[in-house]
Design a protein around this motif. Structure first.
Motif, mmCIF file in Angstrom:
data_model
loop_
_atom_site.group_PDB
_atom_site.id
_atom_site.type_symbol
_atom_site.label_atom_id
_atom_site.label_comp_id
_atom_site.label_asym_id
_atom_site.label_seq_id
_atom_site.Cartn_x
_atom_site.Cartn_y
_atom_site.Cartn_z
ATOM 1 N N ALA A 116 129.545 80.835 59.112
ATOM 2 C CA ALA A 116 129.540 81.794 60.223
ATOM 3 C C ALA A 116 129.362 81.060 61.544
ATOM 4 C CB ALA A 116 128.416 82.809 60.020
ATOM 5 N N LYS A 117 128.660 79.922 61.503
ATOM 6 C CA LYS A 117 128.436 79.145 62.722
ATOM 7 C C LYS A 117 129.744 78.828 63.421
ATOM 8 C CE LYS A 117 124.086 76.663 62.693
ATOM 9 N NZ LYS A 117 123.303 75.511 62.266
ATOM 10 N N TRP B 70 118.523 84.414 67.158
ATOM 11 C CA TRP B 70 118.774 83.325 66.210
ATOM 12 C C TRP B 70 118.939 82.035 67.025
ATOM 13 C CZ3 TRP B 70 123.864 81.113 64.598
ATOM 14 C CH2 TRP B 70 123.681 80.121 63.621
ATOM 15 N N ASN C 201 117.900 88.016 62.523
ATOM 16 C CA ASN C 201 117.090 86.825 62.298
ATOM 17 C C ASN C 201 116.540 86.467 63.682
ATOM 18 O OD1 ASN C 201 116.029 84.315 61.773
ATOM 19 N ND2 ASN C 201 117.990 83.335 61.292
ATOM 20 N N ASP D 89 127.280 89.478 64.926
ATOM 21 C CA ASP D 89 126.974 88.551 63.840
ATOM 22 C C ASP D 89 126.335 89.355 62.713
ATOM 23 O OD1 ASP D 89 125.891 86.703 62.110
ATOM 24 O OD2 ASP D 89 124.927 85.486 63.656
ATOM 25 N N ILE E 211 125.917 88.417 59.409
ATOM 26 C CA ILE E 211 125.762 87.536 58.251
ATOM 27 C C ILE E 211 124.729 88.064 57.247
ATOM 28 C CG2 ILE E 211 124.067 85.977 59.334
ATOM 29 C CD1 ILE E 211 126.988 84.707 57.235
ATOM 30 N N TYR E 212 123.763 88.893 57.719
ATOM 31 C CA TYR E 212 122.748 89.435 56.790
ATOM 32 C C TYR E 212 123.084 90.847 56.311
ATOM 33 C CZ TYR E 212 119.952 85.421 58.067
ATOM 34 O OH TYR E 212 119.513 84.129 58.243
ATOM 35 N N SER F 201 127.546 82.880 53.080
ATOM 36 C CA SER F 201 126.329 82.066 52.964
ATOM 37 C C SER F 201 125.137 82.842 52.435
ATOM 38 C CB SER F 201 125.962 81.477 54.323
ATOM 39 O OG SER F 201 126.985 80.640 54.785
ATOM 40 N N LYS F 202 124.802 83.941 53.084
ATOM 41 C CA LYS F 202 123.569 84.665 52.729
ATOM 42 C C LYS F 202 123.833 85.676 51.626
ATOM 43 C CE LYS F 202 122.093 82.622 56.540
ATOM 44 N NZ LYS F 202 121.022 81.736 56.837
ATOM 45 N N ARG G 292 129.894 76.540 52.975
ATOM 46 C CA ARG G 292 130.339 76.608 54.367
ATOM 47 C C ARG G 292 131.612 77.451 54.549
ATOM 48 N NH1 ARG G 292 126.998 77.064 56.287
ATOM 49 N NH2 ARG G 292 127.598 76.462 58.381
HETATM 50 C C1 LIG Z 1 121.870 85.068 62.394
HETATM 51 C C2 LIG Z 1 122.613 83.938 61.766
HETATM 52 N N1 LIG Z 1 123.914 83.778 62.063
HETATM 53 C C3 LIG Z 1 124.621 82.764 61.527
HETATM 54 C C4 LIG Z 1 124.053 81.864 60.661
HETATM 55 C C5 LIG Z 1 124.880 80.730 60.146
HETATM 56 O O1 LIG Z 1 125.487 81.035 58.938
HETATM 57 P P1 LIG Z 1 126.358 79.933 58.175
HETATM 58 O O2 LIG Z 1 125.425 79.136 57.330
HETATM 59 O O3 LIG Z 1 127.350 80.729 57.368
HETATM 60 O O4 LIG Z 1 127.023 79.091 59.204
HETATM 61 C C6 LIG Z 1 122.709 81.982 60.327
HETATM 62 C C7 LIG Z 1 122.070 81.006 59.434
HETATM 63 O O5 LIG Z 1 120.867 80.884 59.338
HETATM 64 C C8 LIG Z 1 121.965 83.060 60.886
HETATM 65 O O6 LIG Z 1 120.670 83.229 60.598
#
Ligand SMILES: Cc1ncc(COP(=O)(O)O)c(C=O)c1O
Length: 395
Positions: free
Chosen positions: A102-103, A127, A177, A205, A207-208, A238-239, A247
């Protein structure tokens, strides 16, 4: 000679969460019994269907360059997921980008839309990487502090007050986060209404998304027709699927943003690993049951950590609604000798061998973040150590 280096990179901060995790790892390798609730990754194994898909990819020599936007089957699966699970009706394979976590989806998007002088609104606590990601583009992060009395949710008034003609983008992160906060559909709607007449992008975002632990359902800004054409949605495996090391992230973006984000990726990394893309596809097609099982375990762990933390009355915290973090207020126990959460976490690691992340990493003083992506035993030992330090400080 630092004056010859890139000013936007020099201006960005290093990731403090990675720094703490690395220190805890170094202490462990010296034989010290360190307990860590600092990491942001599920401690479950990657689901078998994902691993099998990766083995098959290798066995069938799927080991060469792929389409730089990601393999079509995965883009189709992601578009289908965005449409059916998130109500993002504009999603189709042609505006999906498969990224290196996601980064990279976030960085590609910000690189595609930000110019020097632009402002990007970020809600704190945030985050760790958002401000650095914005700074590295040359744009300016504008931090809006959310309050404990609002459950760390931004209010429409706060957002309205922060908007300027330079506002290029607003970043949303629900589930959040580090706070575990989730916006209800109604709250999201009220925030998005503020942006209806403001010509900016919305970067969500999510991701969670799969880690909802309470009664609030996940809500995607891209499902609101009034703003959908300006929303960039980030997610990944990822999560949700315990696949941090593979990745793989996803981006859905408006066509003009997608085109530039795709160009960045094509020039910088080409695409994520062909094998990891197949593994992600395997997970998306077959791991729904694993996701449900992990979610149930996280719900139980949330109850455990909240019960144990309740026995430390000097620390205040709210039950998280999503993700796997407890955001705890330690301001009442700080002293002249230990005046900040950073100093608190330093001592906690050095003397009590417990690694937690201080609030400063997320833009907030007086807080600590505890990750409950750990076994019951680790959580229990960690809270014992935290309680011991608090008791010693208050003795
Ligand atoms: C809020 C948030 N966005 C993105 C990411 C990054 O995710 P990825 O590991 O898929 O790059 C994280 C990872 O801790 C996160 O907490």
């Amino acid at each position: 000679m630092s004056h010859t280096l890139a000013k936007h990179i020099l201006a960005a901060e290093e990731s403090q969460t990675l720094a703490i995790a690395n220190r805890a790892k170094a202490m462990k390798s010296q034989g010290i019994d360190v307990v860590s609730l600092s990491t942001g990754e599920p401690d479950f194994p990657t689901p078998d269907c994902a691993k099998q898909a990766a083995y098959n990819a290798i066995a069938h020599n799927f080991t060469h360059y792929t389409d730089s936007n990601g393999i079509k089957e995965l883009r189709d699966a992601v578009a289908e997921k965005f449409r059916t699970e998130n109500g993002i009706s504009l999603a189709n394979a042609d505006n999906i980008l498969i990224t290196t976590g996601a980064k990279q989806a976030l960085v590609n998007t910000l690189a595609a839309i930000c110019n020097e002088g632009d402002e990007v609104i970020i809600f704190s606590p945030f985050w760790v990487s958002y401000p650095a990601m914005v700074t590295m583009t040359g744009a300016t992060p504008i931090i809006i502090k959310t309050l404990a009395e609002h459950d760390f949710k931004p209010t429409p008034e706060q957002l309205r007050d922060a908007l300027t003609p330079q506002t290029k983008c607003v970043i949303f992160n629900s589930p959040n986060n580090p706070t575990g906060m989730m916006l209800t559909r109604e709250e999201m709607g009220q925030l998005l209404a503020v942006l209806e007449n403001h010509d900016c992008y919305i970067l969500s975002d999510e991701i969670y998304e799969k880690l909802t632990l309470g009664r609030i359902d996940h809500c995607s800004p891209g499902s609101f027709p009034s703003v959908a054409a300006r929303v960039c949605t980030v997610n990944g495996v990822s999560k949700a699927f315990a696949m941090t090391g593979w990745r793989i992230g996803f981006l859905h973006a408006p066509p003009e943003v997608w085109k530039q984000a795709s160009k960045v990726q094509g020039q910088v990394t080409s695409h994520p690993s062909s094998i990891a893309q197949k593994a992600a596809l395997g997970a998306m097609l077959g791991a729904q049951h694993d996701v449900q099982t992990m979610r149930e375990v996280f719900c139980k762990r949330k109850e455990l950590i909240c019960r144990l933390m309740s026995a430390i009355p000097a620390i205040a915290f709210a039950e998280p609604q999503g993700a796997f973090y407890v955001w705890a207020d330690i301001s009442r126990i700080l002293t002249k000798e230990i005046p900040s959460s950073a100093a608190f976490c330093e001592k906690l690691l050095a003397d009590y061998h417990l690694a937690l992340v201080p609030g400063e990493a997320f833009g907030e003083q007086g807080y600590i973040r505890l990750s409950f992506a750990a076994s019951d035993e680790v959580i229990t030992r960690a809270i014992e150590r935290l309680a011991a330090m608090v008791n010693d400080m208050m003795a």
